[in-house]
Design a protein around this motif. Sequence first.
Motif, PDB file in Angstrom:
ATOM      1  N   GLN A  20       0.738  -1.289  -0.036  1.00 36.39           N
ATOM      2  CA  GLN A  20      -0.067  -0.133   0.039  1.00 36.39           C
ATOM      3  C   GLN A  20       0.811   1.273  -0.148  1.00 36.39           C
ATOM      4  N   SER A  21       1.851   1.398   0.828  1.00 37.89           N
ATOM      5  CA  SER A  21       2.712   2.496   0.874  1.00 37.89           C
ATOM      6  C   SER A  21       3.716   2.764  -0.186  1.00 37.89           C
ATOM      7  N   SER A  22       4.082   1.538  -0.955  1.00 33.80           N
ATOM      8  CA  SER A  22       4.887   1.611  -1.988  1.00 33.80           C
ATOM      9  C   SER A  22       4.314   1.548  -3.592  1.00 33.80           C
ATOM     10  N   PHE A  23       3.217   1.004  -3.722  1.00 29.62           N
ATOM     11  CA  PHE A  23       2.766   0.628  -4.887  1.00 29.62           C
ATOM     12  C   PHE A  23       1.604   1.837  -5.542  1.00 29.62           C
ATOM     13  N   VAL A  53      -0.548  10.681   4.438  1.00 30.08           N
ATOM     14  CA  VAL A  53      -1.117  11.948   5.151  1.00 30.08           C
ATOM     15  C   VAL A  53      -0.738  11.931   6.675  1.00 30.08           C
ATOM     16  N   GLY A  54      -0.526  13.014   6.946  1.00 33.54           N
ATOM     17  CA  GLY A  54       0.254  13.237   8.369  1.00 33.54           C
ATOM     18  C   GLY A  54       1.369  12.292   8.546  1.00 33.54           C
ATOM     19  N   LYS A  55       2.051  12.303   7.601  1.00 35.22           N
ATOM     20  CA  LYS A  55       3.334  11.475   7.397  1.00 35.22           C
ATOM     21  C   LYS A  55       3.088  10.169   7.667  1.00 35.22           C
ATOM     22  N   ASN A  56       2.042   9.410   7.776  1.00 35.25           N
ATOM     23  CA  ASN A  56       1.793   7.982   7.941  1.00 35.25           C
ATOM     24  C   ASN A  56       1.613   7.334   6.554  1.00 35.25           C
ATOM     25  N   SER A  57       2.286   6.481   6.181  1.00 32.89           N
ATOM     26  CA  SER A  57       2.453   5.624   5.015  1.00 32.89           C
ATOM     27  C   SER A  57       1.385   4.888   4.698  1.00 32.89           C
ATOM     28  N   ASN A  58       0.258   4.724   5.621  1.00 32.58           N
ATOM     29  CA  ASN A  58      -0.699   3.893   5.485  1.00 32.58           C
ATOM     30  C   ASN A  58      -2.097   4.525   5.429  1.00 32.58           C
ATOM     31  N   VAL A  59      -1.840   6.106   5.498  1.00 29.71           N
ATOM     32  CA  VAL A  59      -3.220   6.722   5.397  1.00 29.71           C
ATOM     33  C   VAL A  59      -3.274   7.561   4.424  1.00 29.71           C
ATOM     34  N   PHE A  60      -4.419   7.429   3.480  1.00 26.77           N
ATOM     35  CA  PHE A  60      -4.571   8.242   2.194  1.00 26.77           C
ATOM     36  C   PHE A  60      -5.802   8.935   2.117  1.00 26.77           C
ATOM     37  N   LYS A  61      -5.992  10.170   1.391  1.00 26.47           N
ATOM     38  CA  LYS A  61      -7.155  10.831   0.934  1.00 26.47           C
ATOM     39  C   LYS A  61      -7.695  10.248  -0.231  1.00 26.47           C
ATOM     40  N   THR A  81     -10.611  10.418   4.374  1.00 22.70           N
ATOM     41  CA  THR A  81      -9.213   9.906   4.576  1.00 22.70           C
ATOM     42  C   THR A  81      -9.528   8.412   5.228  1.00 22.70           C
ATOM     43  N   THR A  82      -8.704   7.371   4.591  1.00 19.13           N
ATOM     44  CA  THR A  82      -8.907   6.225   5.225  1.00 19.13           C
ATOM     45  C   THR A  82      -7.488   5.519   5.601  1.00 19.13           C
TER      46      THR A  82
END
Length: 321
Positions: A20-23, A53-61, A81-82
């Motif tokens: 999720q964070s890289s692809f 989002v918020g420098k969290n690699s697993n949070v997305f808008k 945001t998810t």
Amino acid sequence: MKKFLITAIIMMMMIVGYAQSSFYKVGDTIFYVNNRATYVKTSTLVVLKETNVGKNSNVFKVEKFLLDDSKNEYVLDSKFTTNGLQLLKANGDFVSYYKNGNKASEGKTVNGHKGKGIWSYYYENGKKKSEEKTSNESYFSDKTENLVMNFWDEKGQQTVIDGNGFAQFTNSEGLFEKGTYKNGLKNGLWTAFDGKVKKYEETYKKGKLSNGKSWNSAGDSFTYKEVNTSAYYRKKDNGAVRKYVDKNFNSNTAGIAGDIYVNFLVTQEGFVGQVNIIRGLTVDYNTEVKRVLSEMNGWTPAKKRGQPYNSTYSLNLRFTE
């Protein structure tokens, strides 16, 4: 089915999290079924608007779109945001929209659920309809209930103030519904009409449905104690379905481990149809799952206001070697 190894599950979760964070990147489109990512085109898609989002690699808008069959095009449904993309879980500000682009609702979510703050709802013409909030049913209960604190009719006149008053409006089913709120909860008699034809009447006490009666297009009546009930097989949980699959599954393929995500139609007569493998294993396993589920009968169908209807049932089946 044997229990899957815990270490394998942990490794899979680590791989998914890394993927999720890289692809994914801004602008990517991902399709979903029941808020779970899938590799096939569906009627629900999400466009990735911001990563980390918020420098969290697993949070997305993201922006979520639904297929409008009448126009054969996807229209904006919501922005939020998810926490993760494999399974959508809204966390933070959430805004939903009507097909005409006007705002339908807005509020804050917490881990996929509505937060306890005020949520605002709007009519399709853009005017505010209500201000609502969720609250615990009691100090000792984790269950929540929805409180209507303020309500405005379609002309803009406020008819419910601080949870008390009378409301009438066209509901999501296109019916004209009316009744009274007390302390934010439905109370007393509520009725709904299609023109001059009464479609249902329900009696509430402090927000709890005491009894209801509905009528179908033929004039047949149905009584009920719950507005909505889900389809189930023998028991009201997935365990009975999994046991049935386990008992009737017959595959000569060995050494296969993993999950099969599947959904299917439960008809109002209690039969299974339209079995779809959302994420499968081998062709043999997928085919056998379809066969087993398609031969099931004796389901109790989903009901709305006592009337049975066709519904979609989702299931996760786990296989081990």
